[in-house]
Design a protein around this motif. Structure first.
Motif, PDB file in Angstrom:
ATOM      1  N   LEU B 100       0.851  -1.191   0.000  1.00  0.00           N
ATOM      2  CA  LEU B 100       0.000   0.000   0.000  1.00  0.00           C
ATOM      3  C   LEU B 100       0.889   1.245   0.000  1.00  0.00           C
ATOM      4  O   LEU B 100       1.803   1.344   0.815  1.00  0.00           O
ATOM      5  CB  LEU B 100      -0.893   0.000   1.254  1.00  0.00           C
ATOM      6  CG  LEU B 100      -1.779   1.238   1.441  1.00  0.00           C
ATOM      7  CD1 LEU B 100      -2.815   1.353   0.311  1.00  0.00           C
ATOM      8  CD2 LEU B 100      -2.473   1.201   2.806  1.00  0.00           C
ATOM      9  N   ASP B 121       3.595  -3.663 -10.942  1.00  0.00           N
ATOM     10  CA  ASP B 121       2.587  -4.527 -11.551  1.00  0.00           C
ATOM     11  C   ASP B 121       3.239  -5.486 -12.557  1.00  0.00           C
ATOM     12  O   ASP B 121       2.867  -6.661 -12.653  1.00  0.00           O
ATOM     13  CB  ASP B 121       1.526  -3.661 -12.231  1.00  0.00           C
ATOM     14  CG  ASP B 121       0.382  -4.489 -12.803  1.00  0.00           C
ATOM     15  OD1 ASP B 121      -0.229  -5.241 -12.023  1.00  0.00           O
ATOM     16  OD2 ASP B 121       0.140  -4.403 -14.031  1.00  0.00           O
ATOM     17  N   GLN B 126       1.096  -6.568  -6.302  1.00  0.00           N
ATOM     18  CA  GLN B 126      -0.146  -5.810  -6.261  1.00  0.00           C
ATOM     19  C   GLN B 126       0.043  -4.543  -5.417  1.00  0.00           C
ATOM     20  O   GLN B 126       0.553  -4.604  -4.286  1.00  0.00           O
ATOM     21  CB  GLN B 126      -1.260  -6.676  -5.659  1.00  0.00           C
ATOM     22  CG  GLN B 126      -2.648  -6.195  -6.049  1.00  0.00           C
ATOM     23  CD  GLN B 126      -3.753  -6.829  -5.219  1.00  0.00           C
ATOM     24  OE1 GLN B 126      -3.513  -7.809  -4.501  1.00  0.00           O
ATOM     25  NE2 GLN B 126      -4.953  -6.276  -5.330  1.00  0.00           N
ATOM     26  N   LYS B 128      -1.814  -0.859  -4.013  1.00  0.00           N
ATOM     27  CA  LYS B 128      -2.952   0.065  -3.867  1.00  0.00           C
ATOM     28  C   LYS B 128      -2.422   1.393  -3.340  1.00  0.00           C
ATOM     29  O   LYS B 128      -1.322   1.448  -2.777  1.00  0.00           O
ATOM     30  CB  LYS B 128      -3.999  -0.515  -2.913  1.00  0.00           C
ATOM     31  CG  LYS B 128      -4.733  -1.710  -3.520  1.00  0.00           C
ATOM     32  CD  LYS B 128      -5.966  -2.079  -2.720  1.00  0.00           C
ATOM     33  CE  LYS B 128      -6.877  -2.979  -3.526  1.00  0.00           C
ATOM     34  NZ  LYS B 128      -8.118  -2.294  -3.913  1.00  0.00           N
ATOM     35  N   GLN B 129      -3.210   2.436  -3.534  1.00  0.00           N
ATOM     36  CA  GLN B 129      -2.751   3.768  -3.143  1.00  0.00           C
ATOM     37  C   GLN B 129      -3.816   4.521  -2.360  1.00  0.00           C
ATOM     38  O   GLN B 129      -4.986   4.484  -2.711  1.00  0.00           O
ATOM     39  CB  GLN B 129      -2.401   4.603  -4.382  1.00  0.00           C
ATOM     40  CG  GLN B 129      -1.395   3.951  -5.319  1.00  0.00           C
ATOM     41  CD  GLN B 129      -0.819   4.943  -6.326  1.00  0.00           C
ATOM     42  OE1 GLN B 129      -0.585   6.093  -6.009  1.00  0.00           O
ATOM     43  NE2 GLN B 129      -0.587   4.480  -7.554  1.00  0.00           N
ATOM     44  N   ASP B 171      -6.488  -5.352   0.729  1.00  0.00           N
ATOM     45  CA  ASP B 171      -7.777  -4.667   0.599  1.00  0.00           C
ATOM     46  C   ASP B 171      -8.218  -4.068   1.935  1.00  0.00           C
ATOM     47  O   ASP B 171      -8.711  -2.939   1.988  1.00  0.00           O
ATOM     48  CB  ASP B 171      -8.861  -5.640   0.099  1.00  0.00           C
ATOM     49  CG  ASP B 171      -8.763  -5.873  -1.407  1.00  0.00           C
ATOM     50  OD1 ASP B 171      -7.997  -5.132  -2.075  1.00  0.00           O
ATOM     51  OD2 ASP B 171      -9.433  -6.800  -1.900  1.00  0.00           O
ATOM     52  N   ALA B 174      -5.968  -1.145   2.996  1.00  0.00           N
ATOM     53  CA  ALA B 174      -6.291   0.029   2.171  1.00  0.00           C
ATOM     54  C   ALA B 174      -7.625   0.637   2.598  1.00  0.00           C
ATOM     55  O   ALA B 174      -7.779   1.872   2.637  1.00  0.00           O
ATOM     56  CB  ALA B 174      -6.330  -0.354   0.693  1.00  0.00           C
ATOM     57  N   ARG B 175      -8.597  -0.213   2.909  1.00  0.00           N
ATOM     58  CA  ARG B 175      -9.895   0.295   3.372  1.00  0.00           C
ATOM     59  C   ARG B 175      -9.722   1.114   4.654  1.00  0.00           C
ATOM     60  O   ARG B 175     -10.285   2.202   4.792  1.00  0.00           O
ATOM     61  CB  ARG B 175     -10.847  -0.888   3.650  1.00  0.00           C
ATOM     62  CG  ARG B 175     -12.201  -0.469   4.243  1.00  0.00           C
ATOM     63  CD  ARG B 175     -13.070  -1.654   4.681  1.00  0.00           C
ATOM     64  NE  ARG B 175     -12.525  -2.435   5.771  1.00  0.00           N
ATOM     65  CZ  ARG B 175     -12.519  -2.064   7.057  1.00  0.00           C
ATOM     66  NH1 ARG B 175     -13.027  -0.902   7.416  1.00  0.00           N
ATOM     67  NH2 ARG B 175     -12.001  -2.862   7.970  1.00  0.00           N
ATOM     68  N   ASP B 178      -7.969   4.394   4.014  1.00  0.00           N
ATOM     69  CA  ASP B 178      -8.861   5.353   3.362  1.00  0.00           C
ATOM     70  C   ASP B 178      -9.880   5.921   4.344  1.00  0.00           C
ATOM     71  O   ASP B 178     -10.208   7.111   4.286  1.00  0.00           O
ATOM     72  CB  ASP B 178      -9.567   4.696   2.172  1.00  0.00           C
ATOM     73  CG  ASP B 178      -9.989   5.745   1.162  1.00  0.00           C
ATOM     74  OD1 ASP B 178      -9.117   6.585   0.793  1.00  0.00           O
ATOM     75  OD2 ASP B 178     -11.161   5.755   0.771  1.00  0.00           O
TER      76      ASP B 178
END
Lengths: 333, 333
Positions: B100, B121, B126, B128-129, B171, B174-175, B178
């Motif tokens: 992340l 990638d 993988q 996420k940002q 995931d 990252a959730r 955020d």
């Protein structure tokens, strides 16, 4: 004067209100906010008290906490707290094992701590005192009793605090504090003045391209004022004076504190430490413990100090012990 | 220019040399000192990387450590690191669970992190940002995507770092990052300029009795320049803008960061926090976590920022978890 404050007269008390709001680990004795004590007094432990003027955070009160100090009497900005405040702190933290005072070599503090010790004696509380005088610049060798206490007191707190946490006696804690004091030296350099809130203007003036080596943390005169030199040259001069004070041999080890005086970016302190490390490497002296940041400030003064403790096995072990205060955490690796 | 430095061109690299000397808990990837990574990569854990310009210590690299981040790409002073550096950090910290990116909303950083994600990638990593945009002053409500990232990113790091340390998936981490981003707001005020070493003079000028509300940490223009007001009035104005952004109800809880921009004494930050606490009391909002000190600076800029995270149960729990980096220790009571 560019400061976040309300009435300058309330500067210290409003700061303390903020501290008590933020940090339930500390409270105050005798209904006086300037008598800061740990909320977590340890039964039977030797108490350690400090005190001194405000304007030096995290010094002095910031070192009250587990593995370090038990109380701090808080003065006005650059002013000694009263003997009564020191005495109230003493009474609160004493657990029957006695109390050690560790503070800096300033006449107001000495007079008031002496008086507090007399008051405590009348209550049957045994008090010992160790007076920090690590500032190499404030007198020549042989007149160390004239030297001011500056950032190096951090290592005295750390060693003595660990000794007290281990349950050692007042005599032993005082012996260790005194050894840490005798083996610690500090050199400072100032680039700009600080502003005392109730005064409202710079304590001293210094040219846009000048530095003052050896200036005290209240703006006391240093030993030379010259053009600002490159960082490495500044460190070389500071460390030469520190090395000259103690007999460093290859294989010796040290604890190092690179301290910002308040207005100097952390980035620059690391540039200074880089050179300190190189000079110690050249002598085959090992850095066992290092702290870099703001540990004893002079309000917004730009500048830095370097403190070095010449370790023996006992100090190495004690300085490496964990500590936890609202302002300082040490979690050994 | 009153700085401890040698050649200004070497400022960042000499700072990094100091950091690697002092802190064996961090090292660097790909033979490039500007690719700072933890020396203690945790097998199987989601990696968290950040990056950005130098001059903001302890931001960004100072949050690499246990319970927080795994790597930071280090740019020149106020300059984005390269996509290649971000990619090398990513490759080094990836443990197969993905990486992340958490960084501030600045165009150079976005371009380079996007490119690094594409390179990763191609390697099957993988990414996420989450892009921090907590600065209330940089745009009106409804245009939050234009807002700069400032000190509030600390809470995003803290929550996401704890989530990753618990072994959550990319995931999930990252959730949570955020959510922390969406619930965090910051307001800043500057009293003086900073000086970029390679430029050598103040980034902007500001009158001896002026403050600028909402100024960015690189000196980006704020929303108003006025006479310096009393501390309580300054906090009232800052907090009014923060309160206006989220629906705070009695019984809610928050995490608060009162951050010094580099040249402001710690004493003054506590005076600011005193008033923040009073305003939260008036609304019956509880301060669950508080940090006061220098967490995201702008070299020697005098000024402060206030960041508030509107907690829910999950953020409260995660922000309260332990963390330990060379620059930041959190040991829950």
């Amino acid at each position: 004067m560019k400061k976040f404050l309300n009435d300058p007269v309330d500067f210290v008390d409003e700061m303390l209100e903020g501290i008590y709001r933020a940090h339930p680990q500390v409270t105050y004795a005798a209904g006086d906010k300037r008598c800061l004590v740990t909320a977590n007094v340890k039964p039977g432990k030797v108490g350690i008290a400090t005190g001194g003027g405000s304007g030096h955070l995290p010094l002095f009160l910031g070192y009250v906490g587990d593995g370090m100090l038990d109380g701090a009497a808080v003065g006005g900005v650059f002013q000694s707290p009263s003997a009564e405040q020191m005495y109230q702190v003493t009474k609160h933290i004493d657990q029957g094992a006695g109390v050690l005072y560790i503070y800096g070599n300033y006449s107001g503090d000495i007079i008031n701590f002496d008086m507090a010790a007399e008051l405590a004696d009348l209550d049957g509380i045994q008090v010992k005192q160790v007076v920090g005088n690590d500032d190499v610049a404030s007198s020549v060798v042989g007149e160390e009793h004239k030297r001011r206490g500056v950032a190096g007191i951090f290592f005295v707190y750390k060693a003595a605090g660990a000794a007290a946490a281990e349950g050692l006696s007042l005599d032993e804690v005082a012996r260790i504090a005194d050894k840490a004091r005798l083996r610690t030296r500090t050199m400072g350099v100032a680039l700009s003045s600080c502003v005392v809130p109730e005064i409202g203007h710079a304590t001293f003036s210094i040219g846009e391209d000048e530095m003052e080596i050896g200036m005290g943390i209240h703006g006391e005169p240093g030993i030379s004022r010259t053009k600002l030199a490159p960082a490495d040259a500044v460190v070389d001069e500071m460390m030469a004076r520190i090395f000259a004070e103690q007999d460093y041999k290859a294989g010796d080890s040290v604890a190092v504190l690179v301290n910002g005086l308040g207005g100097t970016p952390l980035e620059e302190l690391y540039i200074l430490f880089r050179r300190v490390g190189q000079l110690l490497d050249e002598r085959s002296v090992t850095v066992k413990h290092v702290w870099i940041g703001e540990f004893a400030t002079s309000m917004e003064m730009a500048g830095a100090s370097i403190s070095v403790t010449h370790l023996d096995e006992e100090l190495d072990r004690l300085i490496g012990k964990p500590a936890g205060t609202p302002f300082f955490q040490h979690v050994p690796a």
